[in-house]
Design a protein around this motif. Structure first.
Motif, PDB file in Angstrom:
ATOM      1  N   ALA A 107      79.516  40.321  61.422  1.00 57.21           N
ATOM      2  CA  ALA A 107      78.816  40.158  62.700  1.00 57.21           C
ATOM      3  C   ALA A 107      78.888  38.705  63.136  1.00 57.21           C
ATOM      4  CB  ALA A 107      77.352  40.572  62.555  1.00 57.21           C
TER       5      ALA A 107
ATOM      6  N   ILE B  21      75.148  50.209  63.147  1.00 57.16           N
ATOM      7  CA  ILE B  21      73.694  50.111  63.281  1.00 57.16           C
ATOM      8  C   ILE B  21      73.179  51.409  63.899  1.00 57.16           C
ATOM      9  CG2 ILE B  21      71.799  48.862  64.415  1.00 57.16           C
ATOM     10  CD1 ILE B  21      73.208  46.311  63.926  1.00 57.16           C
TER      11      ILE B  21
ATOM     12  N   ARG C 215      68.446  50.130  65.674  1.00 51.09           N
ATOM     13  CA  ARG C 215      68.659  49.450  66.960  1.00 51.09           C
ATOM     14  C   ARG C 215      67.321  49.310  67.708  1.00 51.09           C
ATOM     15  NH1 ARG C 215      73.532  49.493  70.893  1.00 51.09           N
ATOM     16  NH2 ARG C 215      74.811  50.073  69.105  1.00 51.09           N
TER      17      ARG C 215
ATOM     18  N   VAL D  84      72.134  44.674  70.442  1.00 50.85           N
ATOM     19  CA  VAL D  84      73.360  44.891  69.673  1.00 50.85           C
ATOM     20  C   VAL D  84      74.520  45.031  70.649  1.00 50.85           C
ATOM     21  CG1 VAL D  84      74.530  46.415  68.041  1.00 50.85           C
ATOM     22  CG2 VAL D  84      72.072  45.981  67.813  1.00 50.85           C
TER      23      VAL D  84
END
Ligand code: ZN
Ligand code: ZN
Length: 605
Positions: free
Chosen positions: A223, A241, A246, A256
């Motif tokens: 990430a 995710i 989330r 996200v």
């Protein structure tokens, strides 16, 4: 683990690569062992150096030209590299230390003005890129960071890892992500930054109390994170995710976005305000993606400093974890001793050590995975610093010899890393002498007191002094920072000659570091003893605040290898105190043969 090249695959892979280089008018290709997050352990997709050269060590830089291919790596990997590169046509280029960038000098010296070096800018560290640009420009050699030749040269290049991201929850995660984000924003403000980009995976995992399994042994996920005044964005690949997570993140104003979208998001940043970047923790490619008018502030990631200083609650979890890890080690070592005494046993190999030690840890609460690949080296294999036994090449443990075992675990309540050497059969006088000198080195640093803020590299010589006095040295650093259920190697502190004693390496309360001196006699034996220690304040006085180490690791040190006459009274006292602590803290977790073994091994000397 990956499809690294066998020596006979290498010439064909290099030939195909050289053809591409000619096609793209590239005279030298640089392949660092790196990914877009500058990780130490790489997802398979970025193990290009390994795929091209066959060298599997975690640190090494490959350079390929029309008539030369070489891997630059430091002393820890020389024996391994010689073995793995034999017959491949790739040369081993010896680096004096892990932090050295001598390969840059080699490029500058061996290419002609007007020739071109290519490297994938997306995996090239910004700080390294600057050194490279400067050295090549001085010789009028061109640098191209655009074409990723590896993509074309590597047919079955692995995709991004798909595993899910999960929360690191209380009680082990004792500080909320909202609290950590607030601290980070305060640090950003102090530095004059309104935005901050983080690419390093352990920083991101720490900040958001999230974990993953994208990299072997490190509980992190791929990430990038962009922190803004009122929101944060996590760039993570689709599907990693879950919707429920989330929603939890959204409560902390964390959005996200797609992993691949980070470049476009950076390019679209408004010009007002200032962006904080750590040049050692972002890539050249990332820097290039930013709008040219955006003001950049360069400093160490505030999260790198924050996560290195474990809170009292985290330290308490680590102590509990060390008891579980120590109990697992006692079960393993007592079982090993019993096996070695059994004349009727099936052959025991170095590979069995990894299986058994991991099984012992897996029975303990909170265990997640090993924290790195177990190193179990018998006799001469112990002298290979990053030795990995493989199904194709490993030793049977029999007769007389020293067995070096370096292993560790990831637990929800901390990360462990411990090395012990045990005697198989009867150790020789020379082995006992080496072992005792290493023990003296461990003790020398374990009892050191030093002013808060002392640069960690300066402590290296304290451990080496007892060995230097005998004309002995070792080719690796003395200690590395260790994460809290995170990477087994973390900064900013590093007790190593290879590290520069810069301000960011200052020793601060709460840091966890390893102490791991050794003696290596190639072709004969290797000895290393490793404990993890915690920086604790001893209070302030006329000369300021001082720190001392609390030894965290709980595992007996093999008395059969000790030459008592070489220990001073205070050293013997340290060992007896240590063993008394190990006994009293581990006893309650053990029973039967393992308990009996603990009591015997921790008797006062
Ligand atoms: Zn270790
Ligand atoms: Zn270590």
């Amino acid at each position: 683990m990956t499809d690294s090249a066998a020596p006979d695959d290498v010439p064909a892979r290099l030939a195909a690569l050289r053809q591409l280089m000619r096609h793209h008018q590239v005279d030298a290709l640089l392949v660092p062992s790196s990914d877009p997050h500058l990780s130490e352990y790489l997802p398979a997709r970025w193990k290009g150096r390994e795929w091209l050269s066959g060298f599997t060590g975690s640190v090494g830089t490959l350079i390929v030209t029309a008539d030369m291919a070489g891997v630059w790596t430091d002393a820890r990997y020389w024996t391994q590299a010689e073995k793995e590169l034999a017959g491949s046509g790739v040369q081993l280029m010896k680096l004096p230390s892990g932090a050295s960038v001598l390969y840059i000098d080699w490029l500058a010296a061996h290419l002609k003005p007007g020739q071109c070096v290519a490297v994938d800018g997306a995996v090239l560290g910004l700080a390294t890129a600057r050194l490279l640009t400067q050295a090549l420009a001085a010789r009028e050699i061109l640098l191209r960071t655009e074409p990723d030749l590896l993509c074309e040269a590597w047919p079955g290049r692995p995709a991004l890892p798909p595993g899910p991201v999960y929360e690191h929850l209380p009680p082990q995660a004792s500080k909320s992500r909202v609290g950590k984000l607030a601290e980070l924003r305060a640090a950003m403000q102090q530095l004059g930054a309104t935005r901050h980009l983080i690419s390093t995976l352990d920083d991101i995992a720490y900040l958001f109390n999230l974990r993953g399994a994208d990299v072997s042994f490190n509980p992190v996920f791929l990430a990038h994170a962009l922190i803004e005044p009122t929101r944060a964005t996590l760039f993570v690949a689709e599907g990693k995710i879950a919707p429920a997570l989330r929603a939890i993140l959204a409560e902390a104003q964390v959005e996200v976005a797609p992993y691949a979208g980070v470049g476009a998001a950076l390019a679209a940043l408004p010009h007002e305000g200032a962006l904080l970047l750590d040049p050692r923790r972002v890539t050249y490619g990332t820097r290039q993606a930013l709008p040219s008018k955006l003001k950049i502030i360069e400093a160490v990631n505030p999260t790198t400093l924050a996560k290195s200083r474990k809170s009292d609650t985290e330290a308490a979890h680590v102590r509990e974890t060390m008891e579980q890890d120590g109990a697992a080690l006692c079960e393993f070592f007592s079982g090993l001793d019993a096996t070695l005494l059994d004349a009727q046993r099936a052959p025991l190999t170095e590979l069995d050590i990894d299986t058994r030690i991991t099984a012992a840890r897996a029975r303990r609460p909170g265990f997640v995975s090993p924290s790195f690949g177990t190193i179990a080296g018998f006799r001469a294999n112990g002298a290979i610093m990053h030795y990995r036994a493989t199904p194709a090449s490993h030793s049977v443990i029999e007769g007389d010899g020293l067995l070096l075992i370096d292993s560790g675990g990831q637990y929800l309540g901390g990360t462990t890393d411990v090395t012990r050497v045990v005697a198989v059969g009867t150790p020789s006088a020379a082995q006992r002498r080496d072992f005792t000198l290493v023990l003296k080195a461990l003790i020398a640093l374990s009892v050191a007191r030093f002013p808060r803020g002392t640069r960690a590299p300066m402590l290296d010589a304290i451990a080496r002094a007892p060995l230097w006095a005998e004309g002995i040295d070792y080719g690796h650093g003395t200690g590395h920072g260790v994460g809290f259920f995170l990477n087994v190697h973390e900064g900013p502190q590093s007790i190593s000659q290879a590290a520069m004693p810069e301000p960011q390496t200052a020793m601060e309360p709460g840091m966890i570091t390893s102490i791991e001196p050794g003696v290596y006699r190639p072709g004969q034996w290797g000895i290393r003893i490793e404990n993890l220690v915690l920086n604790r304040s001893t209070g302030s006085g006329e000369f300021g605040e001082f720190l001392a180490f609390e030894t965290l690791t709980l595992c007996p040190i093999d008395r059969r290898c000790i030459e008592l006459a070489l220990l001073r009274d205070d050293e013997r006292g340290w060992l007896n105190d240590y063993h008394a602590t190990v006994r009293s803290r581990l006893r309650k977790h053990l029973s039967g043969a393992a308990l009996a073994w603990l009591e015997q091994l921790t008797e006062a000397l």
